[in-house]
Design a protein around this motif. Sequence first.
Motif, PDB file in Angstrom:
ATOM      1  N   LYS A   1      40.408  50.035  41.404  1.00  0.00           N
ATOM      2  CA  LYS A   1      41.247  49.534  42.626  1.00  0.00           C
ATOM      3  C   LYS A   1      42.156  48.355  42.219  1.00  0.00           C
ATOM      4  O   LYS A   1      41.797  47.656  41.248  1.00  0.00           O
ATOM      5  N   TYR A   2      43.217  48.621  42.730  1.00  0.00           N
ATOM      6  CA  TYR A   2      44.465  48.115  42.374  1.00  0.00           C
ATOM      7  C   TYR A   2      45.108  47.193  43.546  1.00  0.00           C
ATOM      8  O   TYR A   2      45.371  47.879  44.642  1.00  0.00           O
ATOM      9  N   ILE A   3      45.166  45.961  43.516  1.00  0.00           N
ATOM     10  CA  ILE A   3      45.759  45.203  44.655  1.00  0.00           C
ATOM     11  C   ILE A   3      47.286  45.075  44.516  1.00  0.00           C
ATOM     12  O   ILE A   3      47.618  44.416  43.168  1.00  0.00           O
ATOM     13  N   MET A   4      48.270  45.358  45.402  1.00  0.00           N
ATOM     14  CA  MET A   4      49.642  45.344  45.012  1.00  0.00           C
ATOM     15  C   MET A   4      50.317  44.638  46.331  1.00  0.00           C
ATOM     16  O   MET A   4      49.794  44.958  47.490  1.00  0.00           O
TER      17      MET A   4
ATOM     18  N   CYS B   1      45.757  48.145  48.832  1.00  0.00           N
ATOM     19  CA  CYS B   1      44.611  48.440  47.858  1.00  0.00           C
ATOM     20  C   CYS B   1      44.715  49.848  47.357  1.00  0.00           C
ATOM     21  O   CYS B   1      44.760  50.688  48.337  1.00  0.00           O
ATOM     22  N   ILE B   2      44.926  50.187  46.363  1.00  0.00           N
ATOM     23  CA  ILE B   2      45.146  51.496  45.774  1.00  0.00           C
ATOM     24  C   ILE B   2      43.807  51.802  45.125  1.00  0.00           C
ATOM     25  O   ILE B   2      43.573  51.169  44.003  1.00  0.00           O
TER      26      ILE B   2
ATOM     27  N   GLN C   1      47.130  45.422  35.570  1.00  0.00           N
ATOM     28  CA  GLN C   1      45.766  45.859  35.967  1.00  0.00           C
ATOM     29  C   GLN C   1      45.265  47.009  35.405  1.00  0.00           C
ATOM     30  O   GLN C   1      43.950  47.346  35.468  1.00  0.00           O
ATOM     31  N   LEU C   2      45.939  48.042  34.680  1.00  0.00           N
ATOM     32  CA  LEU C   2      45.290  49.036  34.069  1.00  0.00           C
ATOM     33  C   LEU C   2      44.314  49.132  33.165  1.00  0.00           C
ATOM     34  O   LEU C   2      44.501  48.141  32.278  1.00  0.00           O
TER      35      LEU C   2
END
Length: 127
Positions: free
Chosen positions: A3-6, A119-120, A46-47
Amino acid sequence: MNKYIMPIHFTVREKKIFLGMNWYKKTHWSSQNTSKKLYHEMVIDQLDNILHNKIRLNITLYIDKLTNKDLGNITSLHEKYFLDALVENKNLPDDCLKYYLGMHTDYIIDKTIEIPYVCIEVLEVSE
């Protein structure tokens, strides 16, 4: 699943922008490029180092109230920038249909949210 928050708001050249297709289509290419570089930096921070073979994305907009904003307007640019960052960082070989199988979008209204964001989620697809 990762999950990535942008954020959905950015500051580009001292101007606060709402990252969506309405802004993108009216903006000079140099500002588009600056926003994309900022976005990529946030994604890459974040990766992990996982190489994905085939993926799908779940993109969820978290917002504090119903609004007249267009969900597709927001999520489509996040999809493009995010996939480009994965390819640039070599986490995905390419963002063509061979490796990227599509996205699902949704939104969640939460009155406790002070700053809207997306959120991706990256979902690995088995062969």
